[in-house]
Design an enzyme around this catalytic site. Sequence first.
Site, PDB file in Angstrom:
ATOM      1  N   CYS A   1      43.101  -1.444  70.252  1.00 14.67           N
ATOM      2  CA  CYS A   1      43.781  -1.150  69.216  1.00 14.67           C
ATOM      3  C   CYS A   1      44.037  -2.111  67.800  1.00 14.67           C
ATOM      4  CB  CYS A   1      45.123  -0.529  69.360  1.00 14.67           C
ATOM      5  SG  CYS A   1      46.288  -0.102  68.208  1.00 14.67           S
TER       6      CYS A   1
ATOM      7  N   CYS B   1      47.703  -2.674  66.850  1.00 13.92           N
ATOM      8  CA  CYS B   1      48.287  -3.262  67.984  1.00 13.92           C
ATOM      9  C   CYS B   1      48.137  -4.837  67.550  1.00 13.92           C
ATOM     10  CB  CYS B   1      47.706  -2.908  69.355  1.00 13.92           C
ATOM     11  SG  CYS B   1      48.103  -1.010  69.542  1.00 13.92           S
TER      12      CYS B   1
END
Length: 302
Positions: A249, A252
């Site tokens: 991600c 993230c």
Amino acid sequence: EKPEFYQLFACEDYNNGCWMTLDFFAEEGDVYATFYGYAMDNAPRPTLHSETPLNKELLAYNKSIEERFYIPMRQEEEVLEKAGKLLTVEGAALKKLYDECEDRDSLRNRSKKTEQSKKDNRLYTPEYKAFMEKGEELRKEMYAYELDYITNNPNLVGLYLLNQARQRLYNKDDAVKQPYVDLFKNIYDTKYPTNNMAINMRNWVLSMDVRVGSRIIDFTLPDLNGAKHTLSKEIEGKIAIVDFWASWCGPCKMLSPIVDEIAEEQDAVKVCKINVDDEAELAKQFGIMSIPTLVVIETARS
């Protein structure tokens, strides 16, 4: 096999943290996708071309929404803009300063002034305020149209639209969510029990029990050294930030240093990072729909 819903995006844009997705159904037949690159100035959205049944229906629905609601509002806004009736004199001056900002601090200061002008009702002209009020009413009509379509077309396109609504309604009151929850429970849940979109809807319905004042979802997990920690014991007298993330991600990775900084600077805050790939069931219990997601937990004070 059974058609499934997918999203396409440009990998380079995604890794840079800014991307546009193209929604489509994988079914028998040809699907043509065109991407223009997010980095382009005023880049158009990706486009889909397909004659397969579900994609054709989805394209027709999106076209009807565009023609019924978005195009008329854009045309009306263009008329106001050409007539110079969008911003007040103060608003236009702020926009000019905003456009001329060359560094982050200046941009932040101009943003604060713009927000204050919004609060003081000094940014937009009376004509544009009336236009925005009309837009809110039209948005309500659009959502009613969407709900009617989902009700009368209980297929995978309807389930897709339910999922779109779910993302929009995430922080809305339960009364606003309830018609969509009822539709899912009464029609779609039993009709598509294993479809990924139905699973997301089911998790969302469960997540409605995770709210301010509710009991915490306790869990025990090992740290990087293998030592086990129980959440309720770790956060006694403290605040916990549970960071749901994954190694693939991009956003993230952008958020992670900020979370680490909070953990280092705030003794009263305990940070717990959970990889959703490793702890998928726990993520479901928390009703995690997308990542990164931060869940803040505070135990009751005596």
